[in-house]
Design a protein around this motif. Structure first.
Motif, PDB file in Angstrom:
ATOM      1  N   LEU A  26       0.860  -1.181   0.000  1.00  0.00           N
ATOM      2  CA  LEU A  26       0.000   0.000   0.000  1.00  0.00           C
ATOM      3  C   LEU A  26       0.899   1.236   0.000  1.00  0.00           C
ATOM      4  N   GLU A  27       1.517   1.500  -1.124  1.00  0.00           N
ATOM      5  CA  GLU A  27       2.479   2.590  -1.208  1.00  0.00           C
ATOM      6  C   GLU A  27       2.413   3.190  -2.604  1.00  0.00           C
ATOM      7  N   LEU A  28       2.497   4.523  -2.660  1.00  0.00           N
ATOM      8  CA  LEU A  28       2.489   5.211  -3.958  1.00  0.00           C
ATOM      9  C   LEU A  28       3.887   5.119  -4.543  1.00  0.00           C
ATOM     10  N   LYS A  29       3.999   4.396  -5.644  1.00  0.00           N
ATOM     11  CA  LYS A  29       5.331   4.199  -6.228  1.00  0.00           C
ATOM     12  C   LYS A  29       5.283   4.488  -7.718  1.00  0.00           C
ATOM     13  N   SER A  30       6.445   4.841  -8.229  1.00  0.00           N
ATOM     14  CA  SER A  30       6.522   5.064  -9.669  1.00  0.00           C
ATOM     15  C   SER A  30       6.416   3.715 -10.393  1.00  0.00           C
ATOM     16  N   GLU A  31       6.094   3.767 -11.661  1.00  0.00           N
ATOM     17  CA  GLU A  31       5.913   2.536 -12.435  1.00  0.00           C
ATOM     18  C   GLU A  31       7.183   1.708 -12.430  1.00  0.00           C
ATOM     19  N   LYS A  32       7.061   0.424 -12.067  1.00  0.00           N
ATOM     20  CA  LYS A  32       8.243  -0.438 -11.964  1.00  0.00           C
ATOM     21  C   LYS A  32       8.763  -0.831 -13.344  1.00  0.00           C
ATOM     22  N   GLU A  33       7.856  -1.097 -14.244  1.00  0.00           N
ATOM     23  CA  GLU A  33       8.263  -1.572 -15.569  1.00  0.00           C
ATOM     24  C   GLU A  33       8.723  -0.392 -16.434  1.00  0.00           C
TER      25      GLU A  33
ATOM     26  N   ILE B 158       4.834   6.169 -22.214  1.00  0.00           N
ATOM     27  CA  ILE B 158       3.543   6.809 -22.519  1.00  0.00           C
ATOM     28  C   ILE B 158       3.820   8.024 -23.406  1.00  0.00           C
ATOM     29  N   ARG B 159       3.178   8.062 -24.550  1.00  0.00           N
ATOM     30  CA  ARG B 159       3.361   9.183 -25.476  1.00  0.00           C
ATOM     31  C   ARG B 159       2.122  10.087 -25.419  1.00  0.00           C
ATOM     32  N   LEU B 160       2.363  11.355 -25.156  1.00  0.00           N
ATOM     33  CA  LEU B 160       1.276  12.316 -25.033  1.00  0.00           C
ATOM     34  C   LEU B 160       1.333  13.305 -26.192  1.00  0.00           C
ATOM     35  N   SER B 161       0.170  13.609 -26.756  1.00  0.00           N
ATOM     36  CA  SER B 161       0.110  14.597 -27.829  1.00  0.00           C
ATOM     37  C   SER B 161      -0.165  15.993 -27.276  1.00  0.00           C
ATOM     38  N   ASP B 162      -0.685  16.003 -26.020  1.00  0.00           N
ATOM     39  CA  ASP B 162      -1.022  17.286 -25.395  1.00  0.00           C
ATOM     40  C   ASP B 162      -0.435  17.303 -23.985  1.00  0.00           C
ATOM     41  N   PRO B 163       0.380  18.300 -23.624  1.00  0.00           N
ATOM     42  CA  PRO B 163       0.979  18.342 -22.273  1.00  0.00           C
ATOM     43  C   PRO B 163      -0.049  18.328 -21.156  1.00  0.00           C
ATOM     44  N   SER B 164      -1.240  18.819 -21.430  1.00  0.00           N
ATOM     45  CA  SER B 164      -2.263  18.842 -20.371  1.00  0.00           C
ATOM     46  C   SER B 164      -2.722  17.434 -19.989  1.00  0.00           C
ATOM     47  N   GLN B 165      -2.445  16.448 -20.849  1.00  0.00           N
ATOM     48  CA  GLN B 165      -2.838  15.061 -20.539  1.00  0.00           C
ATOM     49  C   GLN B 165      -1.951  14.442 -19.456  1.00  0.00           C
TER      50      GLN B 165
ATOM     51  N   ILE C 141      -2.433  11.293 -16.167  1.00  0.00           N
ATOM     52  CA  ILE C 141      -1.608  10.126 -15.832  1.00  0.00           C
ATOM     53  C   ILE C 141      -1.275  10.133 -14.344  1.00  0.00           C
ATOM     54  N   VAL C 142      -0.887  11.300 -13.819  1.00  0.00           N
ATOM     55  CA  VAL C 142      -0.559  11.431 -12.391  1.00  0.00           C
ATOM     56  C   VAL C 142      -1.784  11.122 -11.548  1.00  0.00           C
ATOM     57  N   ASP C 143      -2.946  11.654 -11.970  1.00  0.00           N
ATOM     58  CA  ASP C 143      -4.189  11.411 -11.218  1.00  0.00           C
ATOM     59  C   ASP C 143      -4.530   9.925 -11.192  1.00  0.00           C
ATOM     60  N   ALA C 144      -4.251   9.236 -12.280  1.00  0.00           N
ATOM     61  CA  ALA C 144      -4.560   7.800 -12.352  1.00  0.00           C
ATOM     62  C   ALA C 144      -3.754   7.025 -11.306  1.00  0.00           C
ATOM     63  N   GLU C 145      -2.472   7.390 -11.150  1.00  0.00           N
ATOM     64  CA  GLU C 145      -1.649   6.713 -10.140  1.00  0.00           C
ATOM     65  C   GLU C 145      -2.203   6.935  -8.732  1.00  0.00           C
ATOM     66  N   TRP C 146      -2.615   8.199  -8.451  1.00  0.00           N
ATOM     67  CA  TRP C 146      -3.196   8.493  -7.128  1.00  0.00           C
ATOM     68  C   TRP C 146      -4.533   7.763  -6.951  1.00  0.00           C
ATOM     69  N   ASN C 147      -5.306   7.680  -7.999  1.00  0.00           N
ATOM     70  CA  ASN C 147      -6.627   7.021  -7.898  1.00  0.00           C
ATOM     71  C   ASN C 147      -6.472   5.535  -7.573  1.00  0.00           C
ATOM     72  N   ILE C 148      -5.412   4.912  -8.113  1.00  0.00           N
ATOM     73  CA  ILE C 148      -5.189   3.475  -7.859  1.00  0.00           C
ATOM     74  C   ILE C 148      -4.943   3.227  -6.380  1.00  0.00           C
TER      75      ILE C 148
END
Length: 585
Positions: free
Chosen positions: A269-276, A280-287, A291-298
């Motif tokens: 139960l720890e917030l960690k950066s992706e191990k693998e 991720i390729r983004l076309s818009d910096p606002s996206q 991605i950050v929100d998704a990690e917190w939501n998990i």
């Protein structure tokens, strides 16, 4: 002439070292006797301790036969058999490890004159095995059953068995205190055969330097922050373990619950950066924010599921980070991460919970419970204690004391006592201790030997004489006159009425006494296993007449083993450890 021209047959590789015949057999016997001499003085309530200092700098103080044999750096191949039987005795019954080594060495010592006189070793082996069978039958005949007693009577009898075991240990002065604790712990786990259901946790005194000024202005002195004495040890009818590493927010969590639900996890139960190596390729910096929100939501989704389960105590074998710790604290939930796997298993067994590998679909059936959970200060440590567990299939002994070596020896002593009580519960027969049973078997075998014609009479007599090593060594270690005490015992055991059978060495007075009346008891299985193992070891060593050393194994250790096998006798059992008795000079 033709015979002289025949080529020599080369059977073994050049450099192979062989030792054979009578000299090899005597050499093996001498090596085993040298090993037994090391542990000889540790037998009994007045036995001395051994301080063993290894090449890593760690120091062990112990009088437990199996521990000493394990730590000795024995290189003689025949002498290693004694190490194996000590380990076997320790794993099978827990006590009698010194006894089994002494008996095996004494059987070999008694066989040595016969070997030197040219008696074939197979004749000795046959007689020894016959004597062993007769001895075991006699022990079963003399054993007294504790079956059919009430629980209180049974607890009292088991406590006496534990006291007999502990009397020869470092904590012998507190044997009654610890004996009752051990009996309660063993009865608490019921019929569960897993020894790890009884946990032993150690709490030492914290040593700090305290400046004390003397008239010369020099700082000296050393004081101890009390870690408690042995009497401060206590038994938890449940599970106790030291507080695990915790993150910020831990102190805000409640430290006591009544009837809490307990969630056991094998989840991080720890917030960690992706191990693998994910890309991720983004076309818009606002996206990027999504991605950050998704990690917190998990992580928040996992924590919400833990809270919604209704659990008030969350334990995990993996880390519980600072985010989760604070999240649980805000919701009045206690959590602990990096709990040792053994402790987690014992909590599961005690509380009726099941370790989960996922936080999805947590139902009430997988949650454990107990009457009281609390975090308690014990000396300089904080312990998480689960008491009043529904299944009651586990117990924990918290040991207190002032020095690491002392507490470690106390832990080994309690292990022996726990094993003895478990064996006494399963094989509910006991015999008189203090050398009484050994003297009675010795008398019986001498009497039986007179009915046999031929050389076997001498061999069984020597086996009977070897059994007297136990009471003799008890006397020697206590500083009594062994010859005088043994003569009194022989006279008492020779009484035709059989009333002398329970008489053994009285360690308190230096005379003889009824061991049953003095409550010096031991489970019959201990003595049966010791005589069986010692006889088998002696027969195995007597059956070896040649040793072959492969040149491939030549090394520093191999050279030492070679010199040990080459007939050096009493000086060849150990790798160089100084100039003590039985060591290489």
């Amino acid at each position: 002439m033709a015979a002289m021209l025949q080529p020599q047959i080369i059977l073994l590789k050049e450099g192979t070292d062989t030792s054979q015949g009578k000299a090899q057999l005597v050499s093996n016997i001498n090596a085993c006797t040298a090993v037994a001499d090391v542990v000889r003085s540790t037998l009994g309530p007045r036995g001395m301790d051994k301080l063993i200092h290894d090449d890593k700098g760690s120091v062990t103080i112990s009088n437990d036969g199996a521990t000493i044999m394990k730590l000795l750096d024995i290189v003689h191949p025949a002498a290693k058999i004694l190490v194996d039987i000590a380990k076997s005795q320790d794993s099978e019954v827990g006590d009698g490890t010194t006894t089994v080594v002494l008996l095996a060495a004494e059987f070999l010592k008694e066989a040595k004159p016969f070997i030197e006189d040219g008696v074939h070793s197979q004749n000795l082996i046959r007689s020894y095995r016959t004597a062993c069978t007769l001895a075991i039958e006699k022990i079963k005949e003399l054993a007294v059953s504790i079956e059919g007693k009430s629980l209180e009577e049974k607890k009292s009898l088991l406590a006496k068995c534990a006291s007999t075991t502990l009397s020869s240990k470092l904590i012998g002065g507190e044997k009654e205190f610890f004996a009752s604790m051990v009996v309660d712990a063993v009865i608490a786990i019921g019929n569960d055969d897993r020894l790890n259901m009884i946990g032993i946790k150690k709490v030492c005194a914290l040593i700090v330097f305290a400046p004390l000024c003397c008239r010369y202005g020099v700082v000296l002195g050393l004081c101890f922050v009390p870690g408690g004495n042995m009497r401060d040890s206590f038994l938890v009818n449940g599970v106790a373990f030291k507080k695990t590493f915790s993150y910020a927010g831990f102190e805000q969590q409640p430290k006591k619950f009544l009837n809490p639900k307990i969630l056991l996890l094998n989840v991080e139960l720890e917030l960690k950066s992706e191990k693998e190596n994910a890309e991720i390729r983004l076309s818009d910096p606002s996206q990027y924010q999504s991605i950050v929100d998704a990690e917190w939501n998990i992580i928040y989704d996992k924590l919400d599921k833990c809270v919604n389960s209704g659990a008030k105590v969350v334990l995990s074998r993996l880390a519980i980070g600072d985010l989760a710790t604070q999240y649980f604290a805000d919701r009045d939930i206690f959590c602990a991460g990096r709990v040792a796997e053994e402790d987690l298993k014992r909590v599961a067994a005690a509380t009726g919970g099941t370790v989960q590998t996922s936080v999805n679909n947590i139902i009430d059936e997988v949650l454990g419970t107990c009457d009281v959970f609390e975090e308690k200060q014990v000396g300089n440590e904080r312990f998480n204690i689960f008491s009043g567990c529904p299944s009651g299939q586990t117990a924990t002994i918290v040991l207190r004391g002032g020095a690491d070596q002392f507490i470690e020896e106390a832990e080994r002593s309690l292990h022996d006592a726990i094993m003895i009580v478990r064996r006494a519960l399963k094989n509910s027969t006991v015999v008189a201790g203090g050398g009484a049973i050994d003297m009675e078997i010795s008398r019986y075998l001498r009497q039986h030997a007179r009915t046999i014609a031929g050389k076997s009479q001498l061999f069984i007599n020597s086996y009977a004489k070897a059994l007297e090593v136990i009471p003799r060594q008890l006397c020697d270690n206590a500083g009594f006159d062994a010859t005088d005490v043994l003569n009194k015992l022989r006279q008492k055991h020779a009484l035709p009425s059989g009333e002398g059978a329970p008489y053994g060495v009285d360690i308190s007075t230096g005379g003889i006494a009824n061991s049953f009346t003095n409550f010096v008891w031991e489970p019959a299985i201990v003595k049966i296993n010791a005589i069986n193992a010692a006889t088998e070891a002696a027969c195995l060593i007597l059956s070896v007449d040649e040793t072959v050393k492969n040149p491939k194994s030549e090394s520093a250790q191999g050279d030492a083993a070679a010199s040990a096998m080459g007939g050096r006798g009493r000086g060849g059992a150990f790798r160089g450890r100084g100039r003590g008795r039985g060591m290489r000079r």
